[in-house]
Motif scaffolding. Structure first.
Motif, PDB file in Angstrom:
ATOM      1  N   ALA A   8     -10.235   3.703  19.702  1.00 50.82           N
ATOM      2  CA  ALA A   8     -11.623   3.797  19.252  1.00 50.82           C
ATOM      3  C   ALA A   8     -12.010   2.561  18.438  1.00 50.82           C
ATOM      4  N   ALA A   9     -11.103   2.101  17.583  1.00 51.45           N
ATOM      5  CA  ALA A   9     -11.393   0.908  16.785  1.00 51.45           C
ATOM      6  C   ALA A   9     -11.545  -0.322  17.667  1.00 51.45           C
ATOM      7  N   CYS A  10     -10.722  -0.420  18.718  1.00 50.12           N
ATOM      8  CA  CYS A  10     -10.803  -1.575  19.612  1.00 50.12           C
ATOM      9  C   CYS A  10     -12.045  -1.533  20.492  1.00 50.12           C
ATOM     10  N   ALA A  11     -12.558  -0.335  20.777  1.00 48.90           N
ATOM     11  CA  ALA A  11     -13.746  -0.210  21.620  1.00 48.90           C
ATOM     12  C   ALA A  11     -15.029  -0.463  20.840  1.00 48.90           C
ATOM     13  N   ALA A  12     -14.991  -0.275  19.524  1.00 50.16           N
ATOM     14  CA  ALA A  12     -16.189  -0.442  18.697  1.00 50.16           C
ATOM     15  C   ALA A  12     -16.426  -1.911  18.378  1.00 50.16           C
ATOM     16  N   PRO A  13     -17.663  -2.285  18.101  1.00 49.99           N
ATOM     17  CA  PRO A  13     -17.931  -3.678  17.712  1.00 49.99           C
ATOM     18  C   PRO A  13     -17.327  -3.996  16.355  1.00 49.99           C
ATOM     19  N   ALA A  14     -17.020  -5.262  16.143  1.00 49.16           N
ATOM     20  CA  ALA A  14     -16.460  -5.697  14.864  1.00 49.16           C
ATOM     21  C   ALA A  14     -17.570  -5.770  13.826  1.00 49.16           C
ATOM     22  N   ALA A  15     -17.302  -5.221  12.641  1.00 46.83           N
ATOM     23  CA  ALA A  15     -18.300  -5.189  11.581  1.00 46.83           C
ATOM     24  C   ALA A  15     -18.392  -6.538  10.886  1.00 46.83           C
ATOM     25  N   ASP A  16     -19.570  -6.848  10.394  1.00 42.77           N
ATOM     26  CA  ASP A  16     -19.738  -8.041   9.573  1.00 42.77           C
ATOM     27  C   ASP A  16     -19.030  -7.836   8.250  1.00 42.77           C
ATOM     28  N   PRO A  17     -18.598  -8.914   7.599  1.00 40.21           N
ATOM     29  CA  PRO A  17     -17.945  -8.764   6.300  1.00 40.21           C
ATOM     30  C   PRO A  17     -18.892  -8.163   5.289  1.00 40.21           C
ATOM     31  N   PRO A  18     -18.392  -7.380   4.331  1.00 45.99           N
ATOM     32  CA  PRO A  18     -19.266  -6.765   3.327  1.00 45.99           C
ATOM     33  C   PRO A  18     -19.938  -7.814   2.469  1.00 45.99           C
ATOM     34  N   GLN A  71     -22.765   2.696  21.094  1.00 44.83           N
ATOM     35  CA  GLN A  71     -22.823   4.045  20.550  1.00 44.83           C
ATOM     36  C   GLN A  71     -21.857   4.258  19.391  1.00 44.83           C
ATOM     37  N   LEU A  72     -20.930   3.342  19.203  1.00 40.30           N
ATOM     38  CA  LEU A  72     -19.937   3.479  18.145  1.00 40.30           C
ATOM     39  C   LEU A  72     -20.340   2.648  16.927  1.00 40.30           C
ATOM     40  N   PRO A  73     -20.009   3.109  15.723  1.00 33.80           N
ATOM     41  CA  PRO A  73     -20.316   2.319  14.533  1.00 33.80           C
ATOM     42  C   PRO A  73     -19.405   1.099  14.459  1.00 33.80           C
ATOM     43  N   PRO A  74     -19.847   0.013  13.853  1.00 33.05           N
ATOM     44  CA  PRO A  74     -18.967  -1.157  13.699  1.00 33.05           C
ATOM     45  C   PRO A  74     -17.737  -0.804  12.869  1.00 33.05           C
ATOM     46  N   VAL A  75     -16.635  -1.439  13.199  1.00 32.63           N
ATOM     47  CA  VAL A  75     -15.368  -1.200  12.504  1.00 32.63           C
ATOM     48  C   VAL A  75     -14.921  -2.504  11.862  1.00 32.63           C
ATOM     49  N   ALA A  76     -14.522  -2.432  10.604  1.00 35.56           N
ATOM     50  CA  ALA A  76     -14.070  -3.627   9.900  1.00 35.56           C
ATOM     51  C   ALA A  76     -12.870  -4.239  10.613  1.00 35.56           C
ATOM     52  N   PRO A  77     -12.793  -5.565  10.694  1.00 40.05           N
ATOM     53  CA  PRO A  77     -11.675  -6.203  11.416  1.00 40.05           C
ATOM     54  C   PRO A  77     -10.312  -5.786  10.904  1.00 40.05           C
ATOM     55  N   GLU A  78     -10.149  -5.649   9.576  1.00 41.98           N
ATOM     56  CA  GLU A  78      -8.845  -5.281   9.040  1.00 41.98           C
ATOM     57  C   GLU A  78      -8.453  -3.860   9.410  1.00 41.98           C
ATOM     58  N   VAL A  79      -9.444  -2.983   9.641  1.00 40.59           N
ATOM     59  CA  VAL A  79      -9.139  -1.612  10.053  1.00 40.59           C
ATOM     60  C   VAL A  79      -8.557  -1.611  11.460  1.00 40.59           C
ATOM     61  N   LEU A  99      -2.305   0.753  25.092  1.00 42.55           N
ATOM     62  CA  LEU A  99      -3.558   0.667  24.338  1.00 42.55           C
ATOM     63  C   LEU A  99      -4.728   0.227  25.208  1.00 42.55           C
ATOM     64  N   ASP A 100      -4.561  -0.778  26.047  1.00 40.18           N
ATOM     65  CA  ASP A 100      -5.671  -1.245  26.884  1.00 40.18           C
ATOM     66  C   ASP A 100      -6.150  -0.155  27.833  1.00 40.18           C
ATOM     67  N   ALA A 101      -5.221   0.606  28.396  1.00 41.32           N
ATOM     68  CA  ALA A 101      -5.608   1.711  29.272  1.00 41.32           C
ATOM     69  C   ALA A 101      -6.348   2.790  28.489  1.00 41.32           C
ATOM     70  N   ALA A 102      -5.931   3.028  27.245  1.00 39.70           N
ATOM     71  CA  ALA A 102      -6.606   4.030  26.415  1.00 39.70           C
ATOM     72  C   ALA A 102      -8.023   3.594  26.074  1.00 39.70           C
ATOM     73  N   VAL A 103      -8.222   2.319  25.830  1.00 36.85           N
ATOM     74  CA  VAL A 103      -9.570   1.815  25.549  1.00 36.85           C
ATOM     75  C   VAL A 103     -10.471   2.001  26.768  1.00 36.85           C
ATOM     76  N   ALA A 104      -9.939   1.747  27.959  1.00 30.82           N
ATOM     77  CA  ALA A 104     -10.731   1.917  29.181  1.00 30.82           C
ATOM     78  C   ALA A 104     -11.084   3.387  29.409  1.00 30.82           C
ATOM     79  N   LYS A 105     -10.137   4.302  29.140  1.00 31.10           N
ATOM     80  CA  LYS A 105     -10.401   5.726  29.322  1.00 31.10           C
ATOM     81  C   LYS A 105     -11.453   6.224  28.340  1.00 31.10           C
ATOM     82  N   LEU A 106     -11.473   5.640  27.159  1.00 30.16           N
ATOM     83  CA  LEU A 106     -12.395   6.097  26.124  1.00 30.16           C
ATOM     84  C   LEU A 106     -13.851   5.948  26.559  1.00 30.16           C
ATOM     85  N   ALA A 107     -14.117   4.990  27.439  1.00 34.38           N
ATOM     86  CA  ALA A 107     -15.491   4.746  27.874  1.00 34.38           C
ATOM     87  C   ALA A 107     -16.064   5.926  28.651  1.00 34.38           C
TER      88      ALA A 107
END
Length: 626
Positions: A89-99, A5-13, A29-37
């Protein structure tokens, strides 16, 4: 909320947001990622909004389909922008492909640029004494350190902070023109997230392969030179080269459904010389898109054929562009018109089934090797004439047992378990017709026994072919039911090295989920090493002993305090063991395809290939049969 459901996020972001957190917030941070779900998500145009609570919203702005800058993630809490929500949010989102980068010549991106009148120059090959630049060697060292840290901690310990270090190393590698290493790091991060989220599609073996690929590439970048250096660097985009005019004959169409949510169809065609090509259409959409794309026109020239029609017809292509792995480009300069196809029993396609199964398996194994060159080309398809024997029970369910030329017993497995596709229903229906002879196309599944995933077959009635992912067989198409269930046939490797090899394989895999400490607590491994030596695997015994000794080794300073573990040394021993087990497994797979009459279940008897349909005739070729 799910990652899809989340947009891909660039790895450097992601790396920047995690690095900007305070040490205290990094621990949370890991607990925050789990709560975000558990938070609700909705999309508003190019913005995805996560409701943290009744008064706080987290917004991810992705105008180009991906979050490209840290400022595009905005949180409304009182601690923003230094809050943990943005990084979570960035850690929960998939990693974006390089531009995508602008193509150096029109042929590199045939779908977006006009064809050049002049063929492009071949890619530059490094001189024999050229080595990686200092910047590239530094990027490779960073990738090695990040990968070794993941191996040290295991899946349970490789949380968001360790993943951010990998993403930062991947971004640096991409900037240093090391796309293969960067892609390997992104793959490791994706699999780590799947493992920690308990994704049912996750397999430890996949993460073992990805980690070994990452460490291997990082190591080789610091040691190789010349033409080998170009292969290790990799390519950011798939190159397409001119291939003149082609006369192509359709073979079959298969659905493509990926774990990242992409779906589509891929049609396989062959040239007069037997070379295989593919015409694909894959985009975000999952299995629903795969079912719909099969009946859409292919994106190649002016032809109006759908993918499923092309699998039974032919094409005449002018100005063709082809990638190293056989994908046909669809640039503006490519012209294609419909032409007569060829049946599986008719030249030139019939020649594909005339190659001995062992030779086909050896060729396919080279393309599906865990550490094969991505630009190496080659196909993993096998073309066999088989006699069905019935269902055979396995630990994970049942598959179809068949016998091919030379008496080799082959297991035919389901290519995709998705119930929306027809694979499983068709396979189970074919299992009720023992004795039936078919001409099949399957994809090699590396194992200690002959194994394929079944993709297409000749129709049981002799009328045409069946795309087993799309077409559904009926009971009326088969002979009378009543198939017995056969016991598993003997495996050629089971009498020697195969059972003992797992003693090393399981230690390699055990390291990935639990980390180095899991091996350090094993204690004495003399008995396991002895079994490997008695099985004729002294190298495996030495690797096991060295790996476990490295895991348990911890030195102390003059005051008796433990010094930091040697993560680089342990990663080196683990990588050697992983590559060795992969090489032995591939050798066992190749040996299993050699004709072995003694491994045939039941009484040996002459094998007769399925005959061509009685009413099979070759229609006229409107394209002139070029």
């Amino acid at each position: 909320m799910t990652a899809a459901q989340l947009p891909p996020v660039a790895p450097e972001v992601t790396a920047t947001l995690v690095e900007d957190l305070s040490p205290r917030l990094r621990k949370r941070l890991d607990a925050a990622v789990a709560k975000l779900a558990a938070y609700p998500v909705h999309r508003d145009g190019d913005t995805v909004v996560i409701a943290v609570d009744d008064e706080t919203a987290l917004r991810l702005h992705a105008p180009g389909g991906a979050v490209a800058t840290p400022d595009a993630i905005v949180c409304g809490c009182l601690l923003a922008p230094a809050c943990v929500h943005r990084a979570a949010a960035a850690c929960a989102a998939p990693a974006a492909d390089p531009p995508a980068e602008p193509p150096a010549d029109p042929v590199r991106q045939p779908a977006q640029a006009p064809a050049s009148k002049e063929p492009p120059a071949p890619p530059a090959i490094p001189s024999a004494d050229e080595v990686a630049s200092p910047a590239q060697r530094a990027a490779a060292a960073a990738l090695w350190s990040a990968g070794a840290a993941v191996l040290e901690a295991g899946v349970d310990g490789a949380g968001a902070v360790a993943q951010a270090a990998l993403l930062r190393a991947a971004h640096t590698a991409r900037l240093r023109q090391l796309p293969r290493a960067a892609a390997a790091a992104i793959t490791v991060v994706t699999l780590l997230r799947a493992a920690r989220a308990h994704d049912p599609s996750y397999r430890t073996a996949d993460l073992v392969t990805a980690l070994a690929e990452l460490l291997t590439t990082a190591h080789r970048l610091r040691t190789v030179s010349g033409a080998e250096l170009a292969a290790v660097r990799g390519r950011a985009r798939r190159p397409y080269s001119p291939d003149g005019s082609l006369r192509l004959y359709g073979l079959f169409t298969e659905p493509v459904v990926t774990g990242s949510g992409h779906g589509g169809a891929r049609t396989w065609v062959a040239g007069p010389d037997g070379r295989l090509y593919t015409v694909g259409d894959v985009a975000p959409g999952g299995v629903g898109r795969a079912l719909g794309v099969a009946d859409r026109a292919v994106r190649l020239g002016d032809t109006a054929l759908t993918h499923r029609e092309l699998g039974r017809a032919g094409l005449a292509v002018a100005g063709a562009t082809v990638s190293p792995d056989g994908r046909l480009g669809a640039g503006k300069g490519v012209k294609a018109v419909s032409a007569r196809g060829a049946g599986w029993w008719e030249p030139p396609l019939a020649a594909l089934w005339e190659v001995p199964p062992a030779a086909q398996a050896a060729r396919a194994l080279a393309s599906v090797s865990r550490y094969a060159d991505p630009d190496g080309g080659g196909s993993d398809l096998l073309f066999l004439d088989v006699e069905l024997l019935g269902a055979v029970r396995e630990a994970g369910g049942s598959c179809l047992l068949a016998r091919c030329e030379g008496g080799t017993a082959v297991r035919l497995a389901v290519a995709d378990d998705d119930p929306a596709l027809a694979h499983r229903d068709n396979l189970m229906l074919l299992a009720t017709a023992p004795g039936m002879r078919l001409r099949i196309i399957g994809r090699l599944a590396p194992a200690h026994h002959p194994r394929l995933t079944l993709l297409a077959c000749s129709h049981p009635t002799g009328e045409g072919i069946v795309d087993l992912g799309f077409d559904r067989l009926r009971r009326a198409d088969l002979p009378d039911p009543g198939a017995p269930v056969h016991p598993a046939p003997p495996r050629p490797g089971d009498g020697g090295t195969s059972p003992a090899l797992h003693l090393l394989e399981r230690r390699v895999e055990q390291t990935v989920p639990a980390g180095r400490a899991a091996l350090g607590l094993l204690g004495d491994t003399t008995a396991e090493a002895g079994r490997l030596r008695r099985a004729g695997l002294p190298t495996a015994a030495g690797l096991l002993t060295a790996l476990c000794a490295s895991a348990a080794q911890r030195e102390r300073d003059g005051f008796g305090r433990l010094l930091p573990a040697d993560t680089d040394g342990f990663a080196t021993h683990w990588l050697a063991a992983a590559r060795y087990t992969a090489a032995v497994a591939e050798s066992l797979c190749a040996a299993a395809w050699q004709p072995a009459p003694g491994s045939d279940p039941g009484e040996p008897r002459p094998f007769t290939a399925p005959a061509a349909p009685a009413d099979f005739t070759a229609p006229a070729d409107p394209a002139g049969g070029r």
